[in-house]
Design a protein around this motif. Sequence first.
Motif, PDB file in Angstrom:
ATOM      1  N   PHE A 213       8.710  -7.213  -3.976  1.00  0.00           N
ATOM      2  CA  PHE A 213       8.368  -5.856  -4.408  1.00  0.00           C
ATOM      3  C   PHE A 213       9.539  -4.914  -4.171  1.00  0.00           C
ATOM      4  CE2 PHE A 213       4.412  -8.027  -3.850  1.00  0.00           C
ATOM      5  CZ  PHE A 213       3.664  -7.615  -4.941  1.00  0.00           C
ATOM      6  N   ASP A 214      10.696  -5.355  -4.659  1.00  0.00           N
ATOM      7  CA  ASP A 214      11.928  -4.598  -4.485  1.00  0.00           C
ATOM      8  C   ASP A 214      12.043  -3.565  -5.600  1.00  0.00           C
ATOM      9  OD1 ASP A 214      14.281  -3.877  -3.330  1.00  0.00           O
ATOM     10  OD2 ASP A 214      15.457  -5.524  -4.175  1.00  0.00           O
ATOM     11  N   ILE A 218       8.202  -2.789 -10.324  1.00  0.00           N
ATOM     12  CA  ILE A 218       7.258  -3.889 -10.485  1.00  0.00           C
ATOM     13  C   ILE A 218       5.828  -3.443 -10.212  1.00  0.00           C
ATOM     14  CG2 ILE A 218       8.823  -5.784 -10.059  1.00  0.00           C
ATOM     15  CD1 ILE A 218       8.133  -5.703  -7.180  1.00  0.00           C
ATOM     16  N   LEU A 219       5.664  -2.246  -9.710  1.00  0.00           N
ATOM     17  CA  LEU A 219       4.349  -1.653  -9.582  1.00  0.00           C
ATOM     18  C   LEU A 219       4.121  -0.790 -10.819  1.00  0.00           C
ATOM     19  CD1 LEU A 219       4.518  -0.607  -5.842  1.00  0.00           C
ATOM     20  CD2 LEU A 219       3.552  -2.663  -6.794  1.00  0.00           C
ATOM     21  N   ILE A 221       0.439  -2.214  -9.323  1.00  0.00           N
ATOM     22  CA  ILE A 221      -0.350  -3.440  -9.296  1.00  0.00           C
ATOM     23  C   ILE A 221      -1.697  -3.047  -9.886  1.00  0.00           C
ATOM     24  CG2 ILE A 221      -1.222  -5.318  -7.852  1.00  0.00           C
ATOM     25  CD1 ILE A 221       0.844  -4.496  -5.787  1.00  0.00           C
ATOM     26  N   VAL A 236      -1.133  -6.562  -0.423  1.00  0.00           N
ATOM     27  CA  VAL A 236       0.204  -7.003  -0.825  1.00  0.00           C
ATOM     28  C   VAL A 236       0.913  -7.618   0.366  1.00  0.00           C
ATOM     29  CG1 VAL A 236       2.495  -6.245  -1.572  1.00  0.00           C
ATOM     30  CG2 VAL A 236       0.452  -5.344  -2.695  1.00  0.00           C
ATOM     31  N   LEU A 238       4.371  -8.590   1.852  1.00  0.00           N
ATOM     32  CA  LEU A 238       5.794  -8.300   1.680  1.00  0.00           C
ATOM     33  C   LEU A 238       6.638  -9.274   2.496  1.00  0.00           C
ATOM     34  CD1 LEU A 238       6.198  -4.406   1.850  1.00  0.00           C
ATOM     35  CD2 LEU A 238       6.569  -5.891  -0.107  1.00  0.00           C
ATOM     36  N   ARG A 260      10.526  -0.855   1.389  1.00  0.00           N
ATOM     37  CA  ARG A 260       9.591  -1.493   0.457  1.00  0.00           C
ATOM     38  C   ARG A 260       8.143  -1.304   0.900  1.00  0.00           C
ATOM     39  NH1 ARG A 260      10.343  -6.934   0.600  1.00  0.00           N
ATOM     40  NH2 ARG A 260      11.970  -6.974   2.197  1.00  0.00           N
ATOM     41  N   VAL A 264       5.332   0.391  -1.665  1.00  0.00           N
ATOM     42  CA  VAL A 264       4.119  -0.312  -2.075  1.00  0.00           C
ATOM     43  C   VAL A 264       2.871   0.464  -1.652  1.00  0.00           C
ATOM     44  CG1 VAL A 264       2.753  -2.415  -1.789  1.00  0.00           C
ATOM     45  CG2 VAL A 264       5.223  -2.575  -2.106  1.00  0.00           C
ATOM     46  N   CYS A 267       1.427   3.177  -3.922  1.00  0.00           N
ATOM     47  CA  CYS A 267       0.742   2.813  -5.162  1.00  0.00           C
ATOM     48  C   CYS A 267      -0.767   2.976  -5.002  1.00  0.00           C
ATOM     49  CB  CYS A 267       1.074   1.376  -5.548  1.00  0.00           C
ATOM     50  SG  CYS A 267       0.236   0.810  -7.042  1.00  0.00           S
TER      51      CYS A 267
END
Length: 374
Positions: A213-214, A218-219, A221, A236, A238, A260, A264, A267
Amino acid sequence: MNKNCHDREPGQRAVRVWCDGCYDMVHYGHSNQLRQARAMGDYLIAGVHTDEEISQHKGPPVFTQEERYKMVKAIKWVDEIVPGAPYVTTLETLDKYNCDFCVHGNDITLTVDGKDTYEEVKKAGRYRECQRTQGVSTTDLVGRMLLMTKAHHSMEVTLDYQQHRDNLSKDAGGRSPWTGVSQFLQTSQKIMQFASGKEPAPGDTIIYVAGAFDLFHILPIDPRPFQTPFIPYVIVGLHFDQEVNHYKGKNYPIMNIHERTLSVLACRYVAEVVIGAPYSVSADLLDHFKVDLVCHGKTDVLPDRDGADPYAEPKQRGIFQMVDSGNNLTTDDIVKRIIKNRLEYEARNQKKEAKELAVLEAQRRKELKEGQEH
């Protein structure tokens, strides 16, 4: 909430807050600004600038405006977004969206000709300031990606990057406190501010998704791709920096585990984060969190260090599912965008810092003059 929100009489109008920006390469600094802005009112509207306006005033953005709209919409404190918000914040914009005031960090945002983009609303008393998150900026993240060919996490990289930033600053005549490099220091309080703190409710489907999840791209989710009739409670996992570097190589991850984690947690679809999750999804992990479904995107699944399938256990239990998020963008793609236009982004960063330093010098001279007069 501010005092006015808590003391509002029944039936009194909700406080509406405006918070605009480029939101390019959305990171936890952006999220923290939006969190603080939301706490000042009841309803937060995030205005997102277009690619054209950003290119005019700052230089080319890394993400497209459509990508940036999606990322900002996924941040849990945002109630509504306004695509194509004007770069200069005016009273007309605040009135159009029935906002009481706008919020920005305690750094500066300038137009192409060096003017404060919030000058009008400041003079009208409809401007509030929040604390900028130290240790991160889009400029900083771009700088990290410009060094992707170096060895990962070595002292040589750190010194090379620092020298690179120092050289830019010398050319600009100093160091800007807003685009300079500093190490982000994680605290338990910051994690608590970002975390939802919600436990799964009876009947919730507990979904586990693991990875690096760098960067925020990519979010979100988004729970919609998960084939379940119940409300998903998304956890999630990590991976630690060293683990990510093992299977990604080069100078990955761009953001460290602390950065990170906050990205995350910001989100709206994420309920919980396992910091330093094992690469292979174990029976102990599944049992501990009472996981109903383990999901992975369409990217390749690399074997663990011993050659084993990291998803062997959930597959054996029949609770593994591949999910197509509909987003083919990867961290590699973002890095390629930066490397391809390396000189353009370096020039953008240098120009931005030079303008900030010019404003700081003007402020210093003004304060010095005022001090002499008194």
